[in-house]
Design an enzyme around this catalytic site. Structure first.
Site, PDB file in Angstrom:
ATOM      1  N   LYS A  58       0.827  -1.206   0.000  1.00 30.24           N
ATOM      2  CA  LYS A  58       0.000   0.000   0.000  1.00 30.24           C
ATOM      3  C   LYS A  58       0.861   1.256   0.000  1.00 30.24           C
ATOM      4  O   LYS A  58       0.485   2.280  -0.589  1.00 30.24           O
ATOM      5  CB  LYS A  58      -0.937   0.012   1.214  1.00 30.24           C
ATOM      6  N   GLY A 122       9.360 -20.792  16.668  1.00 20.93           N
ATOM      7  CA  GLY A 122       8.711 -21.650  17.641  1.00 20.93           C
ATOM      8  C   GLY A 122       8.368 -22.997  17.037  1.00 20.93           C
ATOM      9  O   GLY A 122       7.890 -23.079  15.902  1.00 20.93           O
ATOM     10  N   GLY A 192      -4.319 -12.131  -9.909  1.00 27.97           N
ATOM     11  CA  GLY A 192      -5.040 -12.004  -8.656  1.00 27.97           C
ATOM     12  C   GLY A 192      -4.697 -10.703  -7.968  1.00 27.97           C
ATOM     13  O   GLY A 192      -4.199  -9.754  -8.589  1.00 27.97           O
ATOM     14  N   ILE A 194      -2.316  -9.816  -5.683  1.00 27.27           N
ATOM     15  CA  ILE A 194      -0.909  -9.419  -5.677  1.00 27.27           C
ATOM     16  C   ILE A 194      -0.439  -9.034  -7.072  1.00 27.27           C
ATOM     17  O   ILE A 194       0.236  -8.017  -7.261  1.00 27.27           O
ATOM     18  CB  ILE A 194      -0.038 -10.551  -5.095  1.00 27.27           C
ATOM     19  N   SER A 279       2.827 -14.632  -9.023  1.00 23.48           N
ATOM     20  CA  SER A 279       1.803 -14.505  -7.968  1.00 23.48           C
ATOM     21  C   SER A 279       0.674 -15.480  -8.265  1.00 23.48           C
ATOM     22  O   SER A 279      -0.410 -15.094  -8.697  1.00 23.48           O
ATOM     23  CB  SER A 279       1.278 -13.068  -7.896  1.00 23.48           C
ATOM     24  N   ARG A 282      -0.671 -18.803  -2.578  1.00 19.38           N
ATOM     25  CA  ARG A 282       0.185 -18.977  -1.416  1.00 19.38           C
ATOM     26  C   ARG A 282      -0.099 -20.332  -0.768  1.00 19.38           C
ATOM     27  O   ARG A 282      -1.178 -20.902  -0.946  1.00 19.38           O
ATOM     28  CB  ARG A 282      -0.049 -17.842  -0.407  1.00 19.38           C
ATOM     29  N   ASP A 322      -3.847 -17.718   7.685  1.00 19.63           N
ATOM     30  CA  ASP A 322      -3.507 -18.343   6.412  1.00 19.63           C
ATOM     31  C   ASP A 322      -3.135 -19.819   6.547  1.00 19.63           C
ATOM     32  O   ASP A 322      -3.148 -20.557   5.557  1.00 19.63           O
ATOM     33  CB  ASP A 322      -2.325 -17.618   5.758  1.00 19.63           C
ATOM     34  N   ALA A 330      -5.727 -10.809   5.811  1.00 14.05           N
ATOM     35  CA  ALA A 330      -5.241 -10.374   7.112  1.00 14.05           C
ATOM     36  C   ALA A 330      -6.384 -10.147   8.094  1.00 14.05           C
ATOM     37  O   ALA A 330      -6.304 -10.532   9.267  1.00 14.05           O
ATOM     38  CB  ALA A 330      -4.411  -9.103   6.962  1.00 14.05           C
ATOM     39  N   HIS A 454     -23.505  15.136   1.901  1.00 17.08           N
ATOM     40  CA  HIS A 454     -23.301  15.587   0.522  1.00 17.08           C
ATOM     41  C   HIS A 454     -22.275  16.713   0.493  1.00 17.08           C
ATOM     42  O   HIS A 454     -22.328  17.616   1.328  1.00 17.08           O
ATOM     43  CB  HIS A 454     -24.620  16.098  -0.068  1.00 17.08           C
TER      44      HIS A 454
END
Length: 475
Positions: A58, A122, A192, A194, A279, A282, A322, A330, A454
């Protein structure tokens, strides 16, 4: 010696860091583990979204839009410029600073909410009495135990077979965000979100962009009427989009990248470009998580298997975002993170997949929520449709951006709003009204009766709602 927590969150992307904060707000002792590093090797929480996705893209879209306005539209406002130039290095530095501000903001939020942050990767090691043992590998290895574990490890870019990302010539979303100079020619595989956003950035700055898409239809997930309107705008801008192609061999060399493909007519073609962005979707990221150590179940895609409440096959192990089923968005991850934290607390966290908005931040922007017209037809549901073009909206005329429309779909009998679809200026902001309306089971008449200020772009939303009953006032 192991440190004990009520909740351990693995991953500090939108789903993970939000889950950690909400759990802490609910009174739990919380740890969050994340391995993203900034340029200096320090922690960079925020996941793909903050580091190489939503936020940096962005920032570049904004910079490139300013440049395009200066180059092509300022004259309409009586503003004259000479010797216009683009400093790509400075643009990228600004983007990096925006990312850093978000990284630092998350670290501040952890501190504010007393979330213990561990910088490293982790992984499960074993189940222990009353919970699970998690190993943190990094500069400061740690062993943690938690009663509940929330996995929020996100996703990674899918590579083309035989064309691995080198982030120099063949680029994922990561490399696409840090091209050091405007390429003369840029190829994009995948039309798409991306692909369209990154293609738009570099097209505005002067690159000749060609997008190759395997599907025969453009933006098949969007409402067909909206997709056609968007396609017309992109064609007019000079964004070349080829549909129905079959990608063949991709080769990177000294002269750039060549892409062999078969076009929609079955003709063999070769696209030669300086840079290639791939792209094509994912994949869930479970690398290094060591799920087999505790018997955590994955599906054939590598996603963690969860039920409707984000519970895995293991007691007190949850997964969001995801890395599980559902749209890779997100804000979907954030909602799931909040819901899981509340479920752990015995509350009734809820995520309504039917009112999750979708946004593509091109120009014009594209946003929608709910069902498309083709979905309603396929389901055999009786509906009414209403549209209103931005060319009839006073604020859009003043902005100098009258591309697109707002479209309402409502039940033919009850008038309940079933879907709202927007292509045009600030669609990403306008869609929020539709989400609120649909969450409260509003009718098109409800929106039509609400006073909108307006002149505003939101008046187009009101007028589209009026159009459902064939009584627009300004068109």
């Amino acid at each position: 010696m192991s440190q004990s927590f009520d909740v351990i969150v693995i991953g500090a992307g939108p789903g993970g860091y939000i889950a950690a904060i909400r759990a802490a707000q609910l009174g739990f002792k919380v740890a969050c583990i994340d391995e993203w590093k900034n340029g200096k090797g320090g922690p960079a929480p925020g996941g793909t979204c903050t580091n190489v996705g939503c936020i940096p893209s962005k920032a570049l879209l904004q910079s490139s839009e300013h440049y395009e306005h200066a180059a092509h539209h300022f004259a309409d406002h009586g503003i004259g410029l000479s010797n216009l130039s683009i400093d790509v290095a400075k643009m990228l530095a600004r983007k990096d600073n925006v990312v850093k501000q978000n990284n630092d903001g998350i670290l501040y939020l952890f501190k504010k909410n007393k979330v213990s942050f561990f910088h490293g990767r982790g992984a499960f090691t074993k189940a222990v009495e009353g919970g699970y043992e998690i190993q943190v590998t990094g500069e400061k290895p740690e062993t943690l135990t938690g009663k509940h574990v929330i996995v929020a490890t996100g996703s990674s870019a899918r590579a083309l077979p035989g064309a691995a990302f080198d982030e120099e010539a063949i680029l994922s979303n990561d490399g696409a965000l840090r091209i050091p100079a405007v390429p003369k020619t840029l190829g994009v595989i995948g039309a798409g979100v991306i692909g369209l956003e990154m293609g738009s950035v570099w097209r505005r700055l002067g690159a000749q962009v060609t997008i190759l898409e395997a599907l025969p239809t453009f933006l098949g997930a969007a409402d067909e009427q909206i997709a056609k309107e968007a396609r017309k705008a992109f064609d007019k801008q000079g964004l070349k989009i080829e549909l129905g192609v079959k990608i063949g061999e991709v080769q990177a060399g000294k002269k750039g990248v060549s892409v062999a493909y078969t076009d929609a007519k079955g003709q063999a073609q070769v696209l030669q470009v300086d840079k290639l962005i791939v792209s094509i979707g994912r994949v869930p990221n479970t690398t290094g998580l060591n799920p087999e150590a505790v018997g955590l179940k994955l599906d054939e895609r590598g996603a963690i298997v969860v039920d409707d409440e984000c519970r895995t096959n293991l007691p007190n192990v949850w997964a969001v975002g995801d890395v599980v089923r559902g749209p890779m968005l997100a804000h979907k991850a954030e909602e799931e993170g909040v819901a899981v934290a509340e479920r752990i607390a015995g509350q009734h966290g809820h995520v309504n997949f039917n009112t999750i908005p979708w946004v593509i931040y091109t120009s014009p922007e594209i946003a929608w929520v709910g069902q498309t017209e083709q979905q309603l037809k396929a389901a055999g549901r009786a509906y009414k449709a209403g549209t209103f073009p931005f060319m009839a909206n006073g604020r859009a005329r003043a902005l100098g951006d009258t591309t697109g429309m707002v479209k309402f779909l409502a039940d033919a009998k009850t008038d309940e709003i079933l879907g709202v679809h927007i292509v045009g200026p600030f669609a990403s902001e306008l869609i929020a009204e539709a989400v609120v309306a649909m969450e409260f089971k509003a009718s098109a008449e409800d929106i039509a009766r609400i006073c909108h200020a307006h002149p505003t772009l939101s008046e187009a939303t009101k007028e589209a709602a009026l159009a459902v009953d064939k009584r627009t006032l300004n068109f």
